[in-house]
Write an enzyme that holds these catalytic residues in place. Structure first.
Site, PDB file in Angstrom:
ATOM      1  N   ASP A  51       0.724  -1.153   0.072  1.00  0.00           N
ATOM      2  CA  ASP A  51      -0.244  -0.117  -0.026  1.00  0.00           C
ATOM      3  C   ASP A  51       1.004   1.072  -0.074  1.00  0.00           C
ATOM      4  OD1 ASP A  51       0.979  -0.205   2.462  1.00  0.00           O
ATOM      5  OD2 ASP A  51      -1.108   0.022   3.683  1.00  0.00           O
ATOM      6  N   SER A  52       2.402   1.083  -0.087  1.00  0.00           N
ATOM      7  CA  SER A  52       3.216   2.261  -0.256  1.00  0.00           C
ATOM      8  C   SER A  52       2.815   2.663  -1.632  1.00  0.00           C
ATOM      9  CB  SER A  52       4.564   1.651   0.103  1.00  0.00           C
ATOM     10  OG  SER A  52       4.865   0.506  -0.721  1.00  0.00           O
ATOM     11  N   ASP A  90      -1.119  -6.147  -0.321  1.00  0.00           N
ATOM     12  CA  ASP A  90      -1.529  -5.454   0.945  1.00  0.00           C
ATOM     13  C   ASP A  90      -2.945  -5.164   0.953  1.00  0.00           C
ATOM     14  OD1 ASP A  90       0.309  -5.077   2.982  1.00  0.00           O
ATOM     15  OD2 ASP A  90       1.113  -3.013   1.878  1.00  0.00           O
ATOM     16  N   LYS A 120      -1.312  -9.379   2.726  1.00  0.00           N
ATOM     17  CA  LYS A 120      -0.923  -9.029   3.917  1.00  0.00           C
ATOM     18  C   LYS A 120      -1.532  -7.796   4.729  1.00  0.00           C
ATOM     19  CE  LYS A 120       3.020  -6.075   3.872  1.00  0.00           C
ATOM     20  NZ  LYS A 120       2.427  -5.015   4.480  1.00  0.00           N
ATOM     21  N   GLU A 122      -1.791  -5.363   8.353  1.00  0.00           N
ATOM     22  CA  GLU A 122      -1.035  -4.988   9.486  1.00  0.00           C
ATOM     23  C   GLU A 122      -1.623  -5.065  10.826  1.00  0.00           C
ATOM     24  OE1 GLU A 122      -0.062  -0.737   8.840  1.00  0.00           O
ATOM     25  OE2 GLU A 122       1.067  -1.188   6.911  1.00  0.00           O
ATOM     26  N   GLU A 189       8.554  -4.493  10.971  1.00  0.00           N
ATOM     27  CA  GLU A 189       9.474  -3.021  10.139  1.00  0.00           C
ATOM     28  C   GLU A 189       9.924  -1.924  11.380  1.00  0.00           C
ATOM     29  OE1 GLU A 189       6.487  -0.956   7.510  1.00  0.00           O
ATOM     30  OE2 GLU A 189       7.867   0.671   7.400  1.00  0.00           O
TER      31      GLU A 189
END
Ligand code: KIV
Length: 271
Positions: A51-52, A90, A120, A122, A189
């Site tokens: 999602d970057s 993501d 993925k 978070e 991270e």
């Protein structure tokens, strides 16, 4: 459709085998067909449609604005280019937090509409229900702990996480919970290297680090950062392997000169 039988696809099982053998896992982000094709052909193990993309592709300050539809667009472009890599997608902010049914629906949309191989998300205990529900549908899940950029407004900064004992303890418990729930890998991270190594040794699943030191099972970087395409982001953990930003600027400047001076196109560059 032609299938190259010589190319063996990386799977979640391959990553587990690599951890057992002590072979490090390489992972990079990609958001489009051309870049994904290049890094897949170079032999990268895992491609993360991160999602970057919200920062790198769309120019947002955070990862929060990117939508599920936009992630699906990026991921389907990446999947079309990949012959070997495992493609992980993501789940964007707002598509899985607080409602496990919505989380499952979002994950199913990603798998059906992109052809990606895994998702993925978070977080730890706070999203346990969502993770378990997605796993029950047979969708492979990669966890992500430590600095989780979707929570930037809760953290307030992008500084190193889990330096204090209490947060480090919670991270270790979350990693255990993720392993027991059945995730196939976990991204850590921007946490202290010693803590990351301890986590990697305490779980069976591969730990992929970004700013988490060398004692983990693999590394991930944002492609545009490591290629030097982004200019104003230089955290300590980032190694730049090229300076493509400068190369592009020089190429474009030369093109402008050639057009203005009528050097381009020449007689062999026309019909
Ligand atoms: O979105 C992303 O690029 C990521 C990596 C930094 C792990 O989540």
């Amino acid at each position: 459709m032609s299938v190259n039988k010589d190319i063996r696809r990386v799977t979640t099982h391959t990553l587990h085998e690599m951890k057992v053998k002590g072979e490090k896992i390489s992972m990079l982000t990609a958001y489009d067909f051309t870049m994904a094709g290049l890094i897949d052909a170079a032999g990268i193990d895992v491609i993360l449609v991160g999602d970057s993309a919200s920062n790198v592709m769309a120019g947002h300050e955070t990862t929060l604005p990117i939508t599920l539809d936009q992630m699906i667009y990026h991921a389907s472009s990446v999947v079309r280019a990949c012959k070997r890599s495992l493609v992980v997608v993501d789940m964007p902010f707002g598509s899985y937090q607080g409602n496990s049914k919505e989380a499952l629906n979002s994950a199913i949309r990603i798998m059906k509409e992109t052809g990606g191989h895994a998702i993925k998300l978070e977080g730890g205990a706070e999203i346990e229900d969502s993770i378990k529900r997605i796993l029950t549908a047979g969708i492979p899940v990669m966890g992500h702990l430590g600095l989780t950029p979707q929570s930037i407004y809760k953290f307030g900064t992008y500084q190193v996480r889990a330096k204090e004992e209490m947060e480090a303890e919670r991270l270790k418990q979350d990693a255990k919970m993720l392993e027991e729930a059945g995730v196939f890998a976990i991204v850590l991270e921007k946490i202290p290297a010693k803590l990351a190594e301890e986590v990697a040794k305490s779980v069976q699943v591969p730990i992929i680090g970004i700013g988490a030191g060398a004692g983990v099972d693999g590394q991930v970087l944002v492609l545009h950062d490591m290629l030097g395409l982004t200019q104003d982001f230089s955290p300590r953990f980032l190694r730049r392997y090229a300076n493509l930003g400068e190369t592009m600027t020089e190429a474009v400047k030369q093109y402008i000169v050639d057009v203005k001076s009528k050097d381009f196109p020449n007689s062999s560059e026309q019909y």
